[in-house]
Design a protein around this motif. Structure first.
Motif, PDB file in Angstrom:
ATOM      1  N   UNK A 180      27.128  36.202  37.449  1.00  0.00           N
ATOM      2  CA  UNK A 180      27.817  37.443  37.082  1.00  0.00           C
ATOM      3  C   UNK A 180      29.231  37.094  36.634  1.00  0.00           C
ATOM      4  N   UNK A 181      29.591  37.549  35.432  1.00  0.00           N
ATOM      5  CA  UNK A 181      30.869  37.138  34.846  1.00  0.00           C
ATOM      6  C   UNK A 181      32.012  38.104  35.142  1.00  0.00           C
ATOM      7  N   UNK A 182      31.717  39.391  35.289  1.00  0.00           N
ATOM      8  CA  UNK A 182      32.794  40.368  35.426  1.00  0.00           C
ATOM      9  C   UNK A 182      32.619  41.297  36.608  1.00  0.00           C
ATOM     10  N   UNK A 183      33.355  42.417  36.548  1.00  0.00           N
ATOM     11  CA  UNK A 183      33.408  43.375  37.653  1.00  0.00           C
ATOM     12  C   UNK A 183      32.374  44.490  37.537  1.00  0.00           C
ATOM     13  N   UNK A 184      31.615  44.514  36.458  1.00  0.00           N
ATOM     14  CA  UNK A 184      30.804  45.688  36.136  1.00  0.00           C
ATOM     15  C   UNK A 184      29.713  46.016  37.145  1.00  0.00           C
ATOM     16  N   UNK A 185      29.275  45.028  37.938  1.00  0.00           N
ATOM     17  CA  UNK A 185      28.175  45.293  38.871  1.00  0.00           C
ATOM     18  C   UNK A 185      28.621  45.342  40.331  1.00  0.00           C
ATOM     19  N   UNK A 186      29.936  45.399  40.575  1.00  0.00           N
ATOM     20  CA  UNK A 186      30.389  45.609  41.953  1.00  0.00           C
ATOM     21  C   UNK A 186      29.927  46.977  42.438  1.00  0.00           C
ATOM     22  N   UNK A 187      29.596  47.133  43.714  1.00  0.00           N
ATOM     23  CA  UNK A 187      29.629  46.137  44.788  1.00  0.00           C
ATOM     24  C   UNK A 187      28.322  45.364  44.950  1.00  0.00           C
ATOM     25  N   UNK A 188      27.337  45.656  44.095  1.00  0.00           N
ATOM     26  CA  UNK A 188      26.038  44.988  44.237  1.00  0.00           C
ATOM     27  C   UNK A 188      26.166  43.488  44.032  1.00  0.00           C
ATOM     28  N   UNK A 189      26.889  43.104  42.978  1.00  0.00           N
ATOM     29  CA  UNK A 189      27.133  41.687  42.697  1.00  0.00           C
ATOM     30  C   UNK A 189      28.606  41.501  42.355  1.00  0.00           C
ATOM     31  N   UNK A 190      29.178  40.413  42.818  1.00  0.00           N
ATOM     32  CA  UNK A 190      30.588  40.134  42.588  1.00  0.00           C
ATOM     33  C   UNK A 190      30.748  39.052  41.525  1.00  0.00           C
ATOM     34  N   UNK A 191      31.913  38.987  40.873  1.00  0.00           N
ATOM     35  CA  UNK A 191      32.131  37.958  39.851  1.00  0.00           C
ATOM     36  C   UNK A 191      31.914  36.554  40.409  1.00  0.00           C
ATOM     37  N   UNK A 192      31.183  35.748  39.660  1.00  0.00           N
ATOM     38  CA  UNK A 192      30.885  34.387  40.083  1.00  0.00           C
ATOM     39  C   UNK A 192      29.623  34.258  40.912  1.00  0.00           C
ATOM     40  N   UNK A 193      29.059  35.381  41.336  1.00  0.00           N
ATOM     41  CA  UNK A 193      27.841  35.330  42.156  1.00  0.00           C
ATOM     42  C   UNK A 193      26.635  34.982  41.292  1.00  0.00           C
TER      43      UNK A 193
END
Length: 201
Positions: free
Chosen positions: A32-45
């Motif tokens: 995951x590159x950015x913030x768009x999927x927080x809180x499900x996935x975090x950047x770098x995950x």
């Protein structure tokens, strides 16, 4: 006895190779590159995904897609909100509606299904296409901002894979591969031991 272990070893090899092929050919990962999927996935995950065919994607799936018109064709992770035939609508500050009913979205960041600056929209998803949103609505470049291009939808065949929440299949494959390797190891050990006991002339 050695013949029995040879058969078991061959079976173990088939099991191990088959299980590993299932894992490698049917799954992939994405970062995951950015913030768009927080809180499900975090950047770098890193997200574990299973490859899917067009038509297998369902509402609520988190998918990896790559659209030439979006983000310069770079792959992105987004959530499927609508599939072909669905009517998706939203007003600023209000929840998304799916076919006229408010959509329950417990996954959105801070419980906010709208986000700052969300444009008002009311679209019907064409057949064979998907309407995608990020879980962090205040910081996601998604279908809402491509509404002039086929109502902001993407073709199903641009989806490469979907996030794998149920990993029981992978666990089973791993255990199968382990069993296969144990059988192969047992067969090799028996073969080596048998050769050591051979009489020397």
């Amino acid at each position: 006895m050695r013949a029995v272990f040879r058969v078991l070893g061959a079976m173990g090899l088939v099991l191990a190779v088959g299980a590993l092929w299932y894992v490698v050919s049917g799954h992939t990962t994405a970062t995951v590159a950015g913030e768009s999927m927080r809180p499900t996935y975090t950047p770098g995950e890193r997200v574990l995904l299973e490859r899917v065919e067009p038509g297998e994607v369902r509402r609520g799936d988190v998918v990896l897609h790559a659209s030439p018109e979006w983000y310069g064709g770079l792959p992105a992770v987004r959530r499927v909100i609508g599939v072909g035939g669905d009517r998706i609508a939203q007003r600023p500050g209000e929840p998304v509606t799916l076919n006229g009913k408010p959509l329950a979205e417990p996954y959105v960041k801070d419980g906010d299904p709208s986000g700052t600056g969300t444009p008002e929209y009311d679209v019907t998803v064409p057949e064979g296409r998907l309407f995608l949103l990020g879980d962090h609505r205040a910081n996601s470049n998604d279908s809402r901002y491509f509404l002039t291009d086929r109502s902001g939808t993407v073709p199903e065949d641009e989806v490469r894979a979907r996030a794998l929440d149920d990993r029981s299949g992978l666990v089973a494959a791993g255990l199968t591969a382990l069993l296969g390797l144990v059988l192969v190891g047992g067969a090799l050990a028996t073969e080596i031991a048998g050769r050591r006991r051979l009489p020397v002339g």
